[in-house]
Each structure stands twice: as C-alpha cells, then as structure tokens.
Write a protein that holds these residues in place. Structure first.
Motif, PDB file in Angstrom:
ATOM      1  N   ASN A 240       9.149   6.199  -8.434  1.00  0.00           N
ATOM      2  CA  ASN A 240       8.939   7.629  -8.625  1.00  0.00           C
ATOM      3  C   ASN A 240       8.472   8.265  -7.321  1.00  0.00           C
ATOM      4  OD1 ASN A 240       9.531   7.298 -11.387  1.00  0.00           O
ATOM      5  ND2 ASN A 240       7.385   6.902 -11.858  1.00  0.00           N
ATOM      6  N   SER A 241       8.577   9.579  -7.264  1.00  0.00           N
ATOM      7  CA  SER A 241       8.142  10.329  -6.078  1.00  0.00           C
ATOM      8  C   SER A 241       8.694   9.705  -4.805  1.00  0.00           C
ATOM      9  CB  SER A 241       6.602  10.373  -6.021  1.00  0.00           C
ATOM     10  OG  SER A 241       6.072  10.956  -7.182  1.00  0.00           O
ATOM     11  N   LEU A 242       9.972   9.453  -4.820  1.00  0.00           N
ATOM     12  CA  LEU A 242      10.596   8.763  -3.687  1.00  0.00           C
ATOM     13  C   LEU A 242      10.565   9.612  -2.427  1.00  0.00           C
ATOM     14  CD1 LEU A 242      13.498   7.098  -5.617  1.00  0.00           C
ATOM     15  CD2 LEU A 242      11.940   5.883  -4.089  1.00  0.00           C
ATOM     16  N   LYS A 243      10.422   8.914  -1.299  1.00  0.00           N
ATOM     17  CA  LYS A 243      10.350   9.554   0.002  1.00  0.00           C
ATOM     18  C   LYS A 243      11.492   9.038   0.877  1.00  0.00           C
ATOM     19  CE  LYS A 243       5.275   9.401  -0.239  1.00  0.00           C
ATOM     20  NZ  LYS A 243       4.037   8.931   0.421  1.00  0.00           N
ATOM     21  N   PRO A 244      11.898   9.790   1.873  1.00  0.00           N
ATOM     22  CA  PRO A 244      12.965   9.286   2.768  1.00  0.00           C
ATOM     23  C   PRO A 244      12.623   7.928   3.391  1.00  0.00           C
ATOM     24  CG  PRO A 244      12.658  11.630   3.101  1.00  0.00           C
ATOM     25  CD  PRO A 244      11.569  11.190   2.155  1.00  0.00           C
ATOM     26  N   GLU A 245      11.360   7.684   3.632  1.00  0.00           N
ATOM     27  CA  GLU A 245      10.964   6.407   4.227  1.00  0.00           C
ATOM     28  C   GLU A 245      11.085   5.237   3.258  1.00  0.00           C
ATOM     29  OE1 GLU A 245       9.210   9.272   4.245  1.00  0.00           O
ATOM     30  OE2 GLU A 245       7.038   8.887   4.033  1.00  0.00           O
ATOM     31  N   ASP A 246      11.403   5.508   1.997  1.00  0.00           N
ATOM     32  CA  ASP A 246      11.677   4.431   1.044  1.00  0.00           C
ATOM     33  C   ASP A 246      13.122   3.941   1.159  1.00  0.00           C
ATOM     34  OD1 ASP A 246       9.691   6.223  -1.334  1.00  0.00           O
ATOM     35  OD2 ASP A 246       9.099   4.412  -0.220  1.00  0.00           O
ATOM     36  N   THR A 247      13.925   4.616   1.957  1.00  0.00           N
ATOM     37  CA  THR A 247      15.319   4.218   2.144  1.00  0.00           C
ATOM     38  C   THR A 247      15.396   2.821   2.737  1.00  0.00           C
ATOM     39  OG1 THR A 247      16.082   6.498   2.428  1.00  0.00           O
ATOM     40  CG2 THR A 247      17.454   4.739   3.370  1.00  0.00           C
ATOM     41  N   ALA A 248      16.119   1.941   2.061  1.00  0.00           N
ATOM     42  CA  ALA A 248      16.222   0.549   2.490  1.00  0.00           C
ATOM     43  C   ALA A 248      17.169  -0.184   1.542  1.00  0.00           C
ATOM     44  CB  ALA A 248      14.850  -0.124   2.468  1.00  0.00           C
TER      45      ALA A 248
ATOM     46  N   ASP B 210       0.829  -1.207   0.000  1.00  0.00           N
ATOM     47  CA  ASP B 210       0.000   0.000   0.000  1.00  0.00           C
ATOM     48  C   ASP B 210       0.863   1.257   0.000  1.00  0.00           C
ATOM     49  OD1 ASP B 210      -2.637  -1.340   2.139  1.00  0.00           O
ATOM     50  OD2 ASP B 210      -2.313  -1.472  -0.020  1.00  0.00           O
ATOM     51  N   SER B 211       2.005   1.191   0.648  1.00  0.00           N
ATOM     52  CA  SER B 211       2.855   2.374   0.791  1.00  0.00           C
ATOM     53  C   SER B 211       3.500   2.824  -0.516  1.00  0.00           C
ATOM     54  CB  SER B 211       3.956   2.102   1.821  1.00  0.00           C
ATOM     55  OG  SER B 211       4.751   1.000   1.423  1.00  0.00           O
ATOM     56  N   VAL B 212       3.491   1.959  -1.535  1.00  0.00           N
ATOM     57  CA  VAL B 212       4.146   2.322  -2.803  1.00  0.00           C
ATOM     58  C   VAL B 212       3.167   2.396  -3.967  1.00  0.00           C
ATOM     59  CG1 VAL B 212       6.269   1.242  -1.985  1.00  0.00           C
ATOM     60  CG2 VAL B 212       4.776  -0.024  -3.558  1.00  0.00           C
ATOM     61  N   LYS B 213       1.925   2.059  -3.747  1.00  0.00           N
ATOM     62  CA  LYS B 213       0.935   2.088  -4.830  1.00  0.00           C
ATOM     63  C   LYS B 213       0.835   3.490  -5.415  1.00  0.00           C
ATOM     64  CE  LYS B 213      -2.064  -1.733  -3.434  1.00  0.00           C
ATOM     65  NZ  LYS B 213      -3.382  -2.120  -2.861  1.00  0.00           N
ATOM     66  N   GLY B 214       0.844   3.555  -6.741  1.00  0.00           N
ATOM     67  CA  GLY B 214       0.766   4.837  -7.430  1.00  0.00           C
ATOM     68  C   GLY B 214       2.110   5.510  -7.624  1.00  0.00           C
ATOM     69  N   ARG B 215       3.150   5.003  -6.960  1.00  0.00           N
ATOM     70  CA  ARG B 215       4.484   5.604  -7.099  1.00  0.00           C
ATOM     71  C   ARG B 215       5.485   4.632  -7.737  1.00  0.00           C
ATOM     72  NH1 ARG B 215       7.379   6.830  -2.696  1.00  0.00           N
ATOM     73  NH2 ARG B 215       6.423   5.220  -1.375  1.00  0.00           N
ATOM     74  N   PHE B 216       5.348   3.363  -7.432  1.00  0.00           N
ATOM     75  CA  PHE B 216       6.277   2.348  -7.939  1.00  0.00           C
ATOM     76  C   PHE B 216       5.575   1.491  -8.989  1.00  0.00           C
ATOM     77  CE2 PHE B 216       9.187   1.812  -3.942  1.00  0.00           C
ATOM     78  CZ  PHE B 216       9.364   3.190  -3.910  1.00  0.00           C
ATOM     79  N   THR B 217       6.345   1.051  -9.971  1.00  0.00           N
ATOM     80  CA  THR B 217       5.825   0.159 -10.999  1.00  0.00           C
ATOM     81  C   THR B 217       6.799  -0.995 -11.207  1.00  0.00           C
ATOM     82  OG1 THR B 217       4.730   1.998 -12.142  1.00  0.00           O
ATOM     83  CG2 THR B 217       5.040  -0.046 -13.374  1.00  0.00           C
ATOM     84  N   ILE B 218       6.294  -2.199 -11.103  1.00  0.00           N
ATOM     85  CA  ILE B 218       7.103  -3.382 -11.364  1.00  0.00           C
ATOM     86  C   ILE B 218       6.805  -3.869 -12.779  1.00  0.00           C
ATOM     87  CG2 ILE B 218       5.394  -5.005 -10.389  1.00  0.00           C
ATOM     88  CD1 ILE B 218       7.791  -6.639  -9.329  1.00  0.00           C
ATOM     89  N   SER B 219       7.845  -4.296 -13.465  1.00  0.00           N
ATOM     90  CA  SER B 219       7.667  -4.849 -14.808  1.00  0.00           C
ATOM     91  C   SER B 219       8.691  -5.953 -15.017  1.00  0.00           C
ATOM     92  CB  SER B 219       7.828  -3.752 -15.863  1.00  0.00           C
ATOM     93  OG  SER B 219       9.124  -3.188 -15.822  1.00  0.00           O
ATOM     94  N   ARG B 220       8.465  -6.708 -16.057  1.00  0.00           N
ATOM     95  CA  ARG B 220       9.271  -7.895 -16.266  1.00  0.00           C
ATOM     96  C   ARG B 220       9.550  -8.074 -17.750  1.00  0.00           C
ATOM     97  NH1 ARG B 220       7.047 -13.666 -13.898  1.00  0.00           N
ATOM     98  NH2 ARG B 220       8.387 -15.001 -15.166  1.00  0.00           N
TER      99      ARG B 220
END
Length: 120
Positions: free
Chosen positions: A81-89, A59-69
């Motif tokens: 996209n629209s990365l936030k400091p809390e995405d740091t990992a 839920d925390s990445v919906k609308g910002r991240f896209t996975i593809s293969r």
C-alpha cells in the motif's frame, strides 16, 4: 523438484496498492519460512519482508507493506500500500523448504521475479 512462481506484479501510480503472490509447488515436506526480496536497477537485492517463526520487514516498507502466508496453499502474499516510485523493482519470492527427498535438511529457493513499477 521445488518451484516458486510469483504473480501479481505490474504498473501502478504512486499512492496506489498492489498485491503479489508466490506459490511453492513440487515435492515439499515442509516450508520453514517464506519472504520477499527486491532488486532495483543498479542496486543489490534487499530483503523486503519475511515470515517464518517471526515476521520481519525492511524499515523502508514498515507500515505500508504486509506479508501473509496461507500454509494450506503453500502461498505467500505481499500486500503493498501507499506505493512510492522508489518501490520500483523486481520482486523475488524466497523460501526455506525441506523437500520430501531430504526432509531433514533446509534448502533455499528463489522465484523468477515479478516486476513492480510505481509511476510518479
């Protein structure tokens, strides 16, 4: 032997974008699902996104991240996209793969991880 190798991590400012990639190599009969997990310091590893029969996102990445293969390249991408400091990992690639040596069974593999740091 099957290996997953991630690339594309790095340092980016908040609001910026980054794409990480993961290539599966080795004696692969089929790749049944691929995905990304992440682990921040002091926190458990969590699912970010996974693509197989379905595509799922945290839920925390919906609308910002896209996975593809890219099946021809045995590669999975995560566009962030629209990365936030809390995405740091540390972002880990994960895959369910049937190797040629045991093609009727499904094995789960992990990559070594790639660091993504988002500065505020």
């Amino acid at each position: 032997q099957v290996q997953l190798v991630e690339s594309g991590g790095g340092l980016v400012q908040a609001g910026g974008s980054l794409r990480v990639s993961c290539v599966a190599s080795g004696s692969i009969f089929s790749i049944n699902a691929m995905g990304w997990y992440r682990q921040a310091p002091g926190k458990p590893r969590e699912l970010v996104a996974r693509i197989g029969g379905n595509t799922n996102y945290a839920d925390s990445v919906k609308g910002r991240f896209t996975i593809s293969r890219d099946n021809a390249k045995n590669t999975v991408y995560l566009q962030m996209n629209s990365l936030k400091p809390e995405d740091t990992a540390v972002y880990y690639c994960n895959a369910d793969i049937s190797p040629y040596m045991d093609r009727f069974r499904n094995y789960n593999y992990w990559g070594q991880g790639t660091q993504v740091t988002v500065s505020s």
